[in-house]
Write a protein that holds these residues in place. Structure first.
Motif, PDB file in Angstrom:
ATOM      1  N   ASP A  29       6.027  -6.656  12.186  1.00 30.63           N
ATOM      2  CA  ASP A  29       4.712  -7.013  12.725  1.00 30.63           C
ATOM      3  C   ASP A  29       3.640  -7.089  11.633  1.00 30.63           C
ATOM      4  O   ASP A  29       2.520  -7.529  11.892  1.00 30.63           O
ATOM      5  N   GLY A  30       3.966  -6.665  10.421  1.00 29.30           N
ATOM      6  CA  GLY A  30       3.046  -6.809   9.301  1.00 29.30           C
ATOM      7  C   GLY A  30       2.090  -5.657   9.103  1.00 29.30           C
ATOM      8  O   GLY A  30       1.236  -5.707   8.226  1.00 29.30           O
ATOM      9  N   ARG A  31       2.197  -4.587   9.916  1.00 35.21           N
ATOM     10  CA  ARG A  31       1.216  -3.513   9.790  1.00 35.21           C
ATOM     11  C   ARG A  31       1.575  -2.496   8.697  1.00 35.21           C
ATOM     12  O   ARG A  31       0.699  -2.024   7.981  1.00 35.21           O
ATOM     13  N   TYR A  32       2.850  -2.152   8.596  1.00 32.40           N
ATOM     14  CA  TYR A  32       3.248  -1.109   7.651  1.00 32.40           C
ATOM     15  C   TYR A  32       4.003  -1.684   6.458  1.00 32.40           C
ATOM     16  O   TYR A  32       4.740  -2.658   6.592  1.00 32.40           O
ATOM     17  N   ILE A  33       3.808  -1.047   5.319  1.00 33.75           N
ATOM     18  CA  ILE A  33       4.542  -1.440   4.118  1.00 33.75           C
ATOM     19  C   ILE A  33       5.101  -0.178   3.481  1.00 33.75           C
ATOM     20  O   ILE A  33       4.367   0.793   3.276  1.00 33.75           O
ATOM     21  N   VAL A  34       6.393  -0.163   3.202  1.00 30.79           N
ATOM     22  CA  VAL A  34       6.977   0.961   2.468  1.00 30.79           C
ATOM     23  C   VAL A  34       7.270   0.485   1.049  1.00 30.79           C
ATOM     24  O   VAL A  34       7.506  -0.688   0.812  1.00 30.79           O
ATOM     25  N   PHE A  35       7.217   1.403   0.124  1.00 29.13           N
ATOM     26  CA  PHE A  35       7.570   1.063  -1.249  1.00 29.13           C
ATOM     27  C   PHE A  35       8.024   2.317  -1.968  1.00 29.13           C
ATOM     28  O   PHE A  35       7.827   3.431  -1.492  1.00 29.13           O
TER      29      PHE A  35
ATOM     30  N   VAL B 100       4.414   5.137   2.437  1.00 20.49           N
ATOM     31  CA  VAL B 100       4.141   4.179   3.514  1.00 20.49           C
ATOM     32  C   VAL B 100       2.658   3.830   3.525  1.00 20.49           C
ATOM     33  O   VAL B 100       1.800   4.725   3.505  1.00 20.49           O
ATOM     34  N   ILE B 101       2.350   2.535   3.550  1.00 20.12           N
ATOM     35  CA  ILE B 101       0.973   2.064   3.669  1.00 20.12           C
ATOM     36  C   ILE B 101       0.746   1.589   5.098  1.00 20.12           C
ATOM     37  O   ILE B 101       1.566   0.863   5.655  1.00 20.12           O
ATOM     38  N   ASP B 102      -0.377   2.018   5.689  1.00 21.12           N
ATOM     39  CA  ASP B 102      -0.780   1.529   7.003  1.00 21.12           C
ATOM     40  C   ASP B 102      -1.932   0.555   6.792  1.00 21.12           C
ATOM     41  O   ASP B 102      -2.951   0.922   6.223  1.00 21.12           O
ATOM     42  N   ARG B 103      -1.755  -0.688   7.221  1.00 23.41           N
ATOM     43  CA  ARG B 103      -2.829  -1.678   7.042  1.00 23.41           C
ATOM     44  C   ARG B 103      -3.881  -1.553   8.123  1.00 23.41           C
ATOM     45  O   ARG B 103      -4.887  -2.253   8.091  1.00 23.41           O
ATOM     46  N   GLY B 104      -3.668  -0.677   9.087  1.00 22.31           N
ATOM     47  CA  GLY B 104      -4.692  -0.379  10.072  1.00 22.31           C
ATOM     48  C   GLY B 104      -4.547  -1.147  11.364  1.00 22.31           C
ATOM     49  O   GLY B 104      -3.818  -2.133  11.456  1.00 22.31           O
ATOM     50  N   PRO B 105      -5.263  -0.686  12.401  1.00 26.70           N
ATOM     51  CA  PRO B 105      -5.143  -1.319  13.732  1.00 26.70           C
ATOM     52  C   PRO B 105      -5.930  -2.620  13.846  1.00 26.70           C
ATOM     53  O   PRO B 105      -5.806  -3.326  14.839  1.00 26.70           O
TER      54      PRO B 105
ATOM     55  N   VAL C 290     -10.817   4.127   5.676  1.00 29.40           N
ATOM     56  CA  VAL C 290     -10.732   2.711   5.347  1.00 29.40           C
ATOM     57  C   VAL C 290      -9.270   2.310   5.161  1.00 29.40           C
ATOM     58  O   VAL C 290      -8.501   3.011   4.527  1.00 29.40           O
ATOM     59  N   TYR C 291      -8.901   1.190   5.747  1.00 26.66           N
ATOM     60  CA  TYR C 291      -7.549   0.672   5.604  1.00 26.66           C
ATOM     61  C   TYR C 291      -7.527  -0.398   4.532  1.00 26.66           C
ATOM     62  O   TYR C 291      -8.545  -1.017   4.291  1.00 26.66           O
ATOM     63  N   PRO C 292      -6.394  -0.711   3.902  1.00 28.06           N
ATOM     64  CA  PRO C 292      -5.106  -0.034   4.044  1.00 28.06           C
ATOM     65  C   PRO C 292      -5.093   1.346   3.388  1.00 28.06           C
ATOM     66  O   PRO C 292      -5.750   1.546   2.381  1.00 28.06           O
TER      67      PRO C 292
END
Lengths: 204, 179
Positions: free
Chosen positions: A171-177, A189-194, B26-28
């Motif tokens: 869905d494009g919201r989370y990114i792991v690296f 884990v990065i959360d791009r937010g709601p 603030v996101y991300p």
């Protein structure tokens, strides 16, 4: 393939010359009736624009997926339609996006730059978002490319530690690296937010 | 008079403090995932590599048990999920990828000097070698979120090329080499 292309172009040329002949005839006719001159001008203009807009590029031939250069690091979109990968073709190392359904490459304007290497792509449900590693200012960063807005966002700006192998959720919201912050490889884990536009399969 | 100045400073401080606090949302932003020295969480004292996220699942490789294995972490319940039958004592497993429902995991397994792409079916606990008949070195497998398409690299033509197959192991009809 070359022959078919040549045939297509000659065919198109023939049609075009026929069209020109027709236009010449028309103009001769028009000369006899100057009353219609202004009208004919408009007609010619609209015809020209029509020709330009409808110039046949030939039925799009399916493009091959692989090249005789290294093609590696494949990533599939959530629906399995798009395939992103890294290729050494065209004399530089780039991220390419291939549409497995129409068997064509998809343009990624502004993504591949001459002064940076892009690596390890990962894509969302409909390949709207592409995350990858790029050496932005001499340091590898996790970057996010939005195919709709054609914008690039650096997600790890100011992050302390080495980063590697990013992966985006469908869905494009989370990114792991992978991060080397603790002196070994760990997962972050990065959360791009709601607030972001999710890449949904139904397009809503 | 002095009290008023202190009061003013207090308000100023409050404003600055609230400003910094709200800027933290603030996101991300980086999420805090539990770190467990006992190896029952996403991160451990061992190396945790090649993460891939799909829906609520994060799949990754780790050598926390003294050998390189595949692990599946549930984002929502914040716990590791058991994968019976996926990790063998004689196999180096790496580069996993998981479908969105968590039912299918593909990974690279090196056993008896040969590296193959394996598909693990979580409901049936079955492991299947997808590249048994392929005479080539393979690496970097991935699976689409719907679990129907699998792609990996193969060195059959003297260089790394990309192969796309469906879940049953059949190749997709894609024009291959452009020379």
């Amino acid at each position: 393939m070359l022959i078919t292309k040549a045939i297509l172009t000659t065919r198109f040329c023939l049609q075009f010359s026929k069209l020109l002949n027709f236009l010449a005839l028309c103009s001769q006719a028009v000369k006899k009736f100057p009353f219609y001159r202004s009208l004919s001008r408009w007609l010619a203009l609209s015809l020209a624009s029509f020709v330009v807009a409808c110039t046949p590029t030939g039925p799009q031939e399916p493009a091959g997926l692989n090249s005789r250069y290294t093609d590696e690091q494949p990533a599939l979109s959530g629906d399995g339609r798009y395939l992103a990968f890294v290729s050494n073709r065209e004399g530089s190392r780039n991220i390419l996006l291939y549409d497995l359904k129409s068997r064509q490459y998809v343009n990624l304007p502004l993504l591949n730059r001459r002064d940076a290497i892009a690596d390890s792509p990962s894509i969302s449900n409909t390949a709207r978002y592409i995350v990858y590693i790029a050496s932005d200012q001499g340091r590898p960063e996790v970057e996010l490319y939005d195919r709709v807005t054609r914008s690039i966002q650096v997600l790890t700006r100011g992050y302390n530690g080495w980063v590697r192998n990013p992966s985006i959720s469908p869905d494009g919201r989370y990114i792991v690296f992978e991060t080397g912050r603790r002196g070994q490889w760990d997962i972050e884990v990065i959360d791009r937010g709601p607030e972001i536009e999710l890449d949904r399969l139904d397009g809503v | 008079m002095q009290f008023k100045i202190i009061n003013r400073f207090f308000y100023l401080g409050a404003i600055v403090l609230s400003g910094t606090l709200s800027s933290c949302s603030v996101y991300p932003r980086i999420l805090n995932f539990p770190y467990d020295p006992g190896g029952r969480s996403l991160n451990s004292p061992a190396g945790d590599i090649n993460p891939q996220i799909s829906g609520r699942y994060i799949v990754f490789g780790s050598d926390r048990e003294g050998r390189q294995d595949i692990y599946l972490y549930d984002n929502q319940d914040r716990r590791l999920i058991d994968l019976p039958g996926i990790n063998a004592l004689d196999t180096i497993a790496s580069h996993p990828a998981v479908s969105q429902d968590g039912n299918y995991i593909v990974f690279c397994g090196s056993r008896e000097g040969r590296t193959d792409i394996y598909l693990y079916n979580r409901p049936t606990r079955q492991l299947r070698n997808l590249t048994e008949s392929l005479k080539a070195e393979v690496r970097n497998p991935t699976i689409s979120a719907d679990g129907n398409t699998i792609s990996f690299e193969a060195g059959a033509q003297g260089q790394w090329n990309i192969m796309v197959i469906d879940r049953t192991g059949n190749g997709l009809n894609i024009p291959d080499v452009l020379r």
